[in-house]
Design a protein around this motif. Structure first.
Motif, PDB file in Angstrom:
ATOM      1  N   PHE A 199      -2.161   2.860   1.822  1.00 28.32           N
ATOM      2  CA  PHE A 199      -3.138   1.841   2.193  1.00 28.32           C
ATOM      3  C   PHE A 199      -3.444   0.986   0.965  1.00 28.32           C
ATOM      4  N   LEU A 200      -3.442  -0.330   1.160  1.00 26.95           N
ATOM      5  CA  LEU A 200      -3.810  -1.261   0.102  1.00 26.95           C
ATOM      6  C   LEU A 200      -5.309  -1.506   0.187  1.00 26.95           C
ATOM      7  N   VAL A 201      -6.012  -1.222  -0.895  1.00 25.93           N
ATOM      8  CA  VAL A 201      -7.474  -1.240  -0.878  1.00 25.93           C
ATOM      9  C   VAL A 201      -7.982  -2.086  -2.030  1.00 25.93           C
ATOM     10  N   ASN A 202      -8.953  -2.939  -1.742  1.00 27.48           N
ATOM     11  CA  ASN A 202      -9.638  -3.670  -2.810  1.00 27.48           C
ATOM     12  C   ASN A 202     -10.380  -2.676  -3.683  1.00 27.48           C
ATOM     13  N   ARG A 203     -10.235  -2.810  -5.005  1.00 25.15           N
ATOM     14  CA  ARG A 203     -10.908  -1.868  -5.911  1.00 25.15           C
ATOM     15  C   ARG A 203     -12.397  -1.761  -5.595  1.00 25.15           C
ATOM     16  N   GLU A 204     -13.003  -2.883  -5.236  1.00 25.79           N
ATOM     17  CA  GLU A 204     -14.441  -2.884  -4.982  1.00 25.79           C
ATOM     18  C   GLU A 204     -14.792  -2.170  -3.677  1.00 25.79           C
ATOM     19  N   SER A 205     -13.812  -1.925  -2.822  1.00 25.28           N
ATOM     20  CA  SER A 205     -14.049  -1.252  -1.541  1.00 25.28           C
ATOM     21  C   SER A 205     -13.518   0.176  -1.533  1.00 25.28           C
ATOM     22  N   ALA A 206     -13.159   0.692  -2.700  1.00 21.84           N
ATOM     23  CA  ALA A 206     -12.544   2.016  -2.760  1.00 21.84           C
ATOM     24  C   ALA A 206     -13.469   3.102  -2.219  1.00 21.84           C
ATOM     25  N   GLU A 207     -14.759   3.023  -2.532  1.00 19.81           N
ATOM     26  CA  GLU A 207     -15.689   4.047  -2.052  1.00 19.81           C
ATOM     27  C   GLU A 207     -15.777   4.026  -0.528  1.00 19.81           C
ATOM     28  N   GLU A 208     -15.724   2.839   0.055  1.00 16.97           N
ATOM     29  CA  GLU A 208     -15.748   2.721   1.512  1.00 16.97           C
ATOM     30  C   GLU A 208     -14.506   3.373   2.125  1.00 16.97           C
ATOM     31  N   PHE A 209     -13.361   3.158   1.507  1.00 16.59           N
ATOM     32  CA  PHE A 209     -12.134   3.766   2.017  1.00 16.59           C
ATOM     33  C   PHE A 209     -12.196   5.291   1.917  1.00 16.59           C
ATOM     34  N   LEU A 210     -12.637   5.806   0.780  1.00 18.66           N
ATOM     35  CA  LEU A 210     -12.717   7.255   0.597  1.00 18.66           C
ATOM     36  C   LEU A 210     -13.739   7.875   1.539  1.00 18.66           C
ATOM     37  N   ALA A 211     -14.797   7.128   1.849  1.00 20.01           N
ATOM     38  CA  ALA A 211     -15.775   7.611   2.830  1.00 20.01           C
ATOM     39  C   ALA A 211     -15.124   7.713   4.207  1.00 20.01           C
ATOM     40  N   ALA A 212     -14.236   6.766   4.536  1.00 18.74           N
ATOM     41  CA  ALA A 212     -13.520   6.825   5.810  1.00 18.74           C
ATOM     42  C   ALA A 212     -12.604   8.045   5.860  1.00 18.74           C
ATOM     43  N   VAL A 213     -11.995   8.380   4.733  1.00 17.25           N
ATOM     44  CA  VAL A 213     -11.162   9.593   4.672  1.00 17.25           C
ATOM     45  C   VAL A 213     -12.012  10.830   4.931  1.00 17.25           C
ATOM     46  N   ASP A 214     -13.188  10.880   4.327  1.00 18.80           N
ATOM     47  CA  ASP A 214     -14.083  12.023   4.547  1.00 18.80           C
ATOM     48  C   ASP A 214     -14.500  12.130   6.018  1.00 18.80           C
ATOM     49  N   ARG A 215     -14.710  10.985   6.670  1.00 17.68           N
ATOM     50  CA  ARG A 215     -15.062  11.019   8.094  1.00 17.68           C
ATOM     51  C   ARG A 215     -13.909  11.587   8.927  1.00 17.68           C
ATOM     52  N   VAL A 216     -12.685  11.198   8.580  1.00 11.17           N
ATOM     53  CA  VAL A 216     -11.520  11.733   9.286  1.00 11.17           C
ATOM     54  C   VAL A 216     -11.465  13.248   9.125  1.00 11.17           C
ATOM     55  N   ARG A 217     -11.711  13.720   7.923  1.00 10.29           N
ATOM     56  CA  ARG A 217     -11.685  15.171   7.693  1.00 10.29           C
ATOM     57  C   ARG A 217     -12.726  15.882   8.552  1.00 10.29           C
ATOM     58  N   GLY A 218     -13.898  15.250   8.722  1.00 11.13           N
ATOM     59  CA  GLY A 218     -14.930  15.847   9.546  1.00 11.13           C
ATOM     60  C   GLY A 218     -14.602  15.804  11.023  1.00 11.13           C
ATOM     61  N   GLU A 219     -13.994  14.703  11.467  1.00 11.48           N
ATOM     62  CA  GLU A 219     -13.695  14.522  12.885  1.00 11.48           C
ATOM     63  C   GLU A 219     -12.399  15.224  13.315  1.00 11.48           C
ATOM     64  N   MET A 220     -11.514  15.474  12.352  1.00 10.68           N
ATOM     65  CA  MET A 220     -10.231  16.120  12.664  1.00 10.68           C
ATOM     66  C   MET A 220     -10.034  17.323  11.735  1.00 10.68           C
ATOM     67  N   PRO A 221     -10.865  18.348  11.907  1.00 14.10           N
ATOM     68  CA  PRO A 221     -10.811  19.491  10.982  1.00 14.10           C
ATOM     69  C   PRO A 221      -9.518  20.292  11.069  1.00 14.10           C
ATOM     70  N   HIS A 222      -8.713  20.030  12.108  1.00  9.86           N
ATOM     71  CA  HIS A 222      -7.431  20.727  12.218  1.00  9.86           C
ATOM     72  C   HIS A 222      -6.363  20.073  11.337  1.00  9.86           C
ATOM     73  N   LEU A 223      -6.745  19.016  10.581  1.00  9.78           N
ATOM     74  CA  LEU A 223      -5.822  18.372   9.656  1.00  9.78           C
ATOM     75  C   LEU A 223      -6.143  18.733   8.214  1.00  9.78           C
ATOM     76  N   GLU A 224      -5.107  18.949   7.443  1.00  6.88           N
ATOM     77  CA  GLU A 224      -5.219  18.998   5.987  1.00  6.88           C
ATOM     78  C   GLU A 224      -4.847  17.610   5.481  1.00  6.88           C
ATOM     79  N   VAL A 225      -5.772  16.942   4.828  1.00  6.32           N
ATOM     80  CA  VAL A 225      -5.558  15.563   4.385  1.00  6.32           C
ATOM     81  C   VAL A 225      -5.586  15.506   2.862  1.00  6.32           C
ATOM     82  N   ARG A 226      -4.519  14.974   2.276  1.00  5.40           N
ATOM     83  CA  ARG A 226      -4.435  14.853   0.815  1.00  5.40           C
ATOM     84  C   ARG A 226      -4.461  13.388   0.422  1.00  5.40           C
ATOM     85  N   VAL A 227      -5.270  13.064  -0.563  1.00  5.78           N
ATOM     86  CA  VAL A 227      -5.401  11.691  -1.064  1.00  5.78           C
ATOM     87  C   VAL A 227      -4.800  11.622  -2.461  1.00  5.78           C
TER      88      VAL A 227
END
Length: 257
Positions: A199-227
């Motif tokens: 994913f191409l992310v604006n440096r200034e929006s990096a925290e927003e992107f990482l927060a979206a990753v955390d939401r995915v981990r919460g909503e899809m706990p059957h996934l192991e997600v590596r960043v």
């Protein structure tokens, strides 16, 4: 001597740190080749270059140092041109493309996301959603394990259901994260991972992107997600030629994670 290419910048890019070393043992001195409005970050290429961890780290360190001061179009590990002139010739030939990419990628970084199923959790999902599989599993259990043919049938049904769930979850993961990114690049299939997406992310929006990753981990706990990131935007140097003509690309990203 052949020329090793780390990346391409604007000619106005700030100077490199003094004594910056690149690939090779001892490390080859990093230098700049200029052509018009563009510059290539290069060094002499070792004759016996191999994708060992130390060399991968050296490549990545050079790009990190250069990228900290401004936009750089990163080349893949192992990008080698016959000589300095071959590099500057390609800078001139592809100047319009490289200028466009430098403008498009300025202030952007790449996050690579890989995901896989947690085995026990996905099997629970498959059993819960497929009454035919549940019925066969129960019949086998009641008959003391089932015949050889019944066991094979159950295994094939479970494997097909898991494969379908992998495709479904890969799509869901990408859709859940694409809204927090400016562009998406689906990478080659990677052994052991159901998704390999950058994913191409604006440096200034990096925290927003990482927060979206955390939401995915919460909503899809059957996934192991590596960043893995932030990285130089390897996957977004395209569209267009990403390496000097005549290079011998090492294949794959330069990341060591």
């Amino acid at each position: 001597m052949s020329t090793y290419v780390y990346g391409i910048t604007a000619v106005s890019h700030p100077s490199l740190p003094e004594d910056l070393g690149g690939v090779g043992d001892p490390p080859r001195g990093v230098r700049i080749l200029k052509e018009g409005e563009l510059a290539a970050v290069v060094s002499d290429a070792p004759e016996d270059l191999r994708p060992k961890r130390r060399e991968l780290l050296a490549h990545q360190t050079v790009l990190s140092e250069v990228g900290a001061a401004g936009c750089v179009l990163p080349m893949r590990f192992g990008s080698v041109a016959p000589d300095d002139k071959a590099v500057t010739d390609v800078l001139a030939e592809r100047a319009e493309h490289y200028r466009e990419r430098l403008g498009a990628l300025d202030g952007r970084v790449e996050y690579n996301i890989k995901a896989n199923h947690v085995e026990e959790a996905v099997l629970h999902h498959v059993m819960a959603r497929n009454p035919e599989i549940r019925a066969l599993a129960e019949a086998n259990r009641q008959s003391g394990g089932g015949s050889y043919e019944d066991k094979i049938q159950l295994g094939e049904m479970v494997a097909a259901a898991v494969k379908g769930k992998e495709a479904e979850d890969a799509t869901a993961l990408e859709r859940a994260l694409e809204g927090a990114a400016e562009a998406v690049s689906v990478g080659p299939e990677s052994t052991g991972w159901l998704a390999n997406v950058s994913f191409l992310v604006n440096r200034e929006s990096a925290e927003e992107f990482l927060a979206a990753v955390d939401r995915v981990r919460g909503e899809m706990p059957h996934l192991e997600v590596r960043v893995n990131g932030p990285l130089p935007p390897y996957s977004f140097v395209e569209p267009g030629p990403s390496e000097p003509a005549g290079t011998a690309a090492g294949g794959g990203g330069a990341g060591v994670g």
